[in-house]
Design a protein around this motif. Structure first.
Motif, PDB file in Angstrom:
ATOM      1  N   ARG A  37      29.691  20.273 -17.411  1.00  0.00           N
ATOM      2  CA  ARG A  37      28.526  20.580 -18.231  1.00  0.00           C
ATOM      3  C   ARG A  37      28.716  21.961 -18.851  1.00  0.00           C
ATOM      4  O   ARG A  37      29.322  22.845 -18.255  1.00  0.00           O
ATOM      5  CB  ARG A  37      27.231  20.563 -17.404  1.00  0.00           C
ATOM      6  N   TRP A  38      28.189  22.125 -20.041  1.00  0.00           N
ATOM      7  CA  TRP A  38      28.261  23.409 -20.716  1.00  0.00           C
ATOM      8  C   TRP A  38      27.165  24.333 -20.184  1.00  0.00           C
ATOM      9  O   TRP A  38      26.282  23.882 -19.443  1.00  0.00           O
ATOM     10  CB  TRP A  38      28.141  23.208 -22.223  1.00  0.00           C
ATOM     11  N   ARG A  43      24.782  19.325 -22.788  1.00  0.00           N
ATOM     12  CA  ARG A  43      25.620  18.134 -22.851  1.00  0.00           C
ATOM     13  C   ARG A  43      26.742  18.269 -23.876  1.00  0.00           C
ATOM     14  O   ARG A  43      27.802  17.645 -23.758  1.00  0.00           O
ATOM     15  CB  ARG A  43      24.716  16.964 -23.196  1.00  0.00           C
ATOM     16  N   VAL A  44      26.541  19.076 -24.904  1.00  0.00           N
ATOM     17  CA  VAL A  44      27.524  19.251 -25.967  1.00  0.00           C
ATOM     18  C   VAL A  44      27.511  20.694 -26.424  1.00  0.00           C
ATOM     19  O   VAL A  44      26.474  21.362 -26.379  1.00  0.00           O
ATOM     20  CB  VAL A  44      27.224  18.304 -27.163  1.00  0.00           C
ATOM     21  N   TYR A 248      28.849  14.414 -28.859  1.00  0.00           N
ATOM     22  CA  TYR A 248      27.656  14.370 -28.010  1.00  0.00           C
ATOM     23  C   TYR A 248      27.800  13.308 -26.924  1.00  0.00           C
ATOM     24  O   TYR A 248      27.502  13.550 -25.751  1.00  0.00           O
ATOM     25  CB  TYR A 248      26.439  14.087 -28.882  1.00  0.00           C
ATOM     26  N   ARG A 249      28.288  12.137 -27.300  1.00  0.00           N
ATOM     27  CA  ARG A 249      28.478  11.070 -26.316  1.00  0.00           C
ATOM     28  C   ARG A 249      29.519  11.464 -25.266  1.00  0.00           C
ATOM     29  O   ARG A 249      29.386  11.145 -24.086  1.00  0.00           O
ATOM     30  CB  ARG A 249      28.907   9.769 -27.016  1.00  0.00           C
ATOM     31  N   GLY A 251      30.363  14.519 -24.369  1.00  0.00           N
ATOM     32  CA  GLY A 251      30.096  15.765 -23.662  1.00  0.00           C
ATOM     33  C   GLY A 251      31.083  16.856 -24.000  1.00  0.00           C
ATOM     34  O   GLY A 251      31.371  17.722 -23.166  1.00  0.00           O
ATOM     35  N   HIS A 282      18.545  16.517 -31.210  1.00  0.00           N
ATOM     36  CA  HIS A 282      19.119  16.109 -29.933  1.00  0.00           C
ATOM     37  C   HIS A 282      18.798  17.132 -28.850  1.00  0.00           C
ATOM     38  O   HIS A 282      18.701  18.336 -29.118  1.00  0.00           O
ATOM     39  CB  HIS A 282      20.645  15.968 -30.056  1.00  0.00           C
ATOM     40  N   GLY A 284      19.862  19.002 -25.164  1.00  0.00           N
ATOM     41  CA  GLY A 284      21.085  19.376 -24.456  1.00  0.00           C
ATOM     42  C   GLY A 284      22.191  19.878 -25.355  1.00  0.00           C
ATOM     43  O   GLY A 284      23.373  19.646 -25.085  1.00  0.00           O
ATOM     44  N   HIS A 311      36.334  15.330 -15.450  1.00  0.00           N
ATOM     45  CA  HIS A 311      35.451  15.167 -16.613  1.00  0.00           C
ATOM     46  C   HIS A 311      36.076  14.241 -17.646  1.00  0.00           C
ATOM     47  O   HIS A 311      35.355  13.496 -18.324  1.00  0.00           O
ATOM     48  CB  HIS A 311      35.160  16.533 -17.240  1.00  0.00           C
ATOM     49  N   HIS A 317      28.689   8.556 -23.024  1.00  0.00           N
ATOM     50  CA  HIS A 317      27.296   8.143 -22.913  1.00  0.00           C
ATOM     51  C   HIS A 317      26.991   7.138 -23.998  1.00  0.00           C
ATOM     52  O   HIS A 317      27.414   7.288 -25.136  1.00  0.00           O
ATOM     53  CB  HIS A 317      26.383   9.374 -23.081  1.00  0.00           C
TER      54      HIS A 317
END
Length: 322
Positions: A37-38, A43-44, A248-249, A251, A282, A284, A311, A317
């Motif tokens: 995770r950032w 998420r991105v 985004y999907r 990550g 969006h 995250g 990861h 996602h």
């Protein structure tokens, strides 16, 4: 390049394995540096960059006509202020890669970047083609560029983007010698990675670029050549939206390279504004400078490879919207 007994370059199909393998292994992508995770649980990561080339493109090529220089001046006079206003409205930090000659011509602009909370990073001296330079000249110009930006803003840049998005035989060594922590010139991945030199880790973080995520291929024009803009700004926006959605999907990182003298025109800024609106819808999302992304990516180097690489196996996602 290998040469024959006659002094002519040896065709690549005659190269022995150690030759072609040596070229491939000189600068290579190593460990992918994407945290689970950032920062802030995001998420991105979204890393916008602007190459403030301005007048250096014609000056590099010895073109001094007022017409060509005016095209570059547009980036400083009209494009950069609009971009800074747009970024402030969306509260988005960005990284500005600026040739030293551009900074000398527009010192208040260089200082405005850092005053606005953005990052200023090295982009050569006069947008030189570093692959055509000898080692001493390339090092001298890079060091002078680093010194110029440091003196103008009081902040020493930690990142570099080569003016021509390429490495000479000396570039990596020069970057490490001058203490850069990251580069953003290569294209071996969608995500940050560690640069290898002949198979050995260097500690240099690469934040990769790509022509897909660059405004210049879509919009530039050469009056006396065959280069003509062939894309509608909204068509380009759709490409970048798709790139963001995929990041985004997964990550990962959505990195974008823009130029004030290119994207700074009114109709094109509409496309950028609509892209930022799409991203803002969006949850995250971590907006970061390239230096911040590099630092978050570097943290992966301090974790065991097995846990960090886990990861990479995480499935995308399924959704791309909140």
């Amino acid at each position: 390049m290998p040469t024959s007994d006659t002094g002519e370059p040896t065709p690549s199909w005659r190269w022995p394995e150690e030759t072609w393998r040596g070229h491939v292994e000189a600068v290579r992508a190593g460990r992918r540096l994407v945290p689970a995770r950032w920062p802030g649980g995001a998420r991105v990561a979204v890393a916008l960059s602007f190459d403030s080339d301005h007048e250096t493109i014609p000056l590099r090529d010895g073109e001094t006509s007022p017409g060509r220089l005016a095209q570059g001046e547009y980036g400083a006079r009209a494009g950069a202020p609009r971009i800074l206003e747009l970024l402030a409205r969306h509260q988005v930090p960005a990284t500005f890669f600026m040739p030293a000659v551009s900074a000398h011509l527009h010192p208040d602009e260089a200082r405005a970047y850092t005053r606005g909370g953005h990052e200023l990073a090295v982009h050569g001296w006069i947008h030189e083609r570093n692959t055509l330079l000898g080692r001493d000249d390339e090092r001298d110009l890079t060091a002078r560029a680093l010194e110029t930006l440091t003196q103008l803003t009081g902040q020493r840049p930690t990142g570099i983007r080569t003016p021509s998005w390429d490495f000479s035989d000396s570039t990596l060594e020069i970057m490490l010698e001058l203490g850069f922590s990251y580069d953003s010139s290569l294209m071996a991945d969608d995500e940050p990675y560690e640069v290898l030199a002949h198979g050995r880790p260097t500690g240099l973080v690469e934040i990769p670029v790509d022509w897909i995520r660059d405004d210049a291929p879509y919009f530039t024009m050469d009056r006396y050549g065959s280069v003509r803009p062939h894309s509608r700004p909204r068509d380009v926006r759709e490409i970048w939206v798709d790139e963001f959605d995929a990041a985004y999907r997964a990550g990962g990182v959505f990195q974008l390279t823009l130029h004030p003298h290119v994207i700074g025109h009114r109709s094109r800024l509409v496309a950028l504004r609509e892209l930022l609106d799409h991203i803002a819808a969006h949850t995250g999302v971590w907006y970061a400078t390239h230096a911040q992304v590099a630092e978050a990516s570097r943290a992966v180097l301090r974790t065991p490879p097995d846990s960090a690489d886990a990861h990479d196996t995480r499935p995308d996602h399924p959704e791309a919207t909140p």
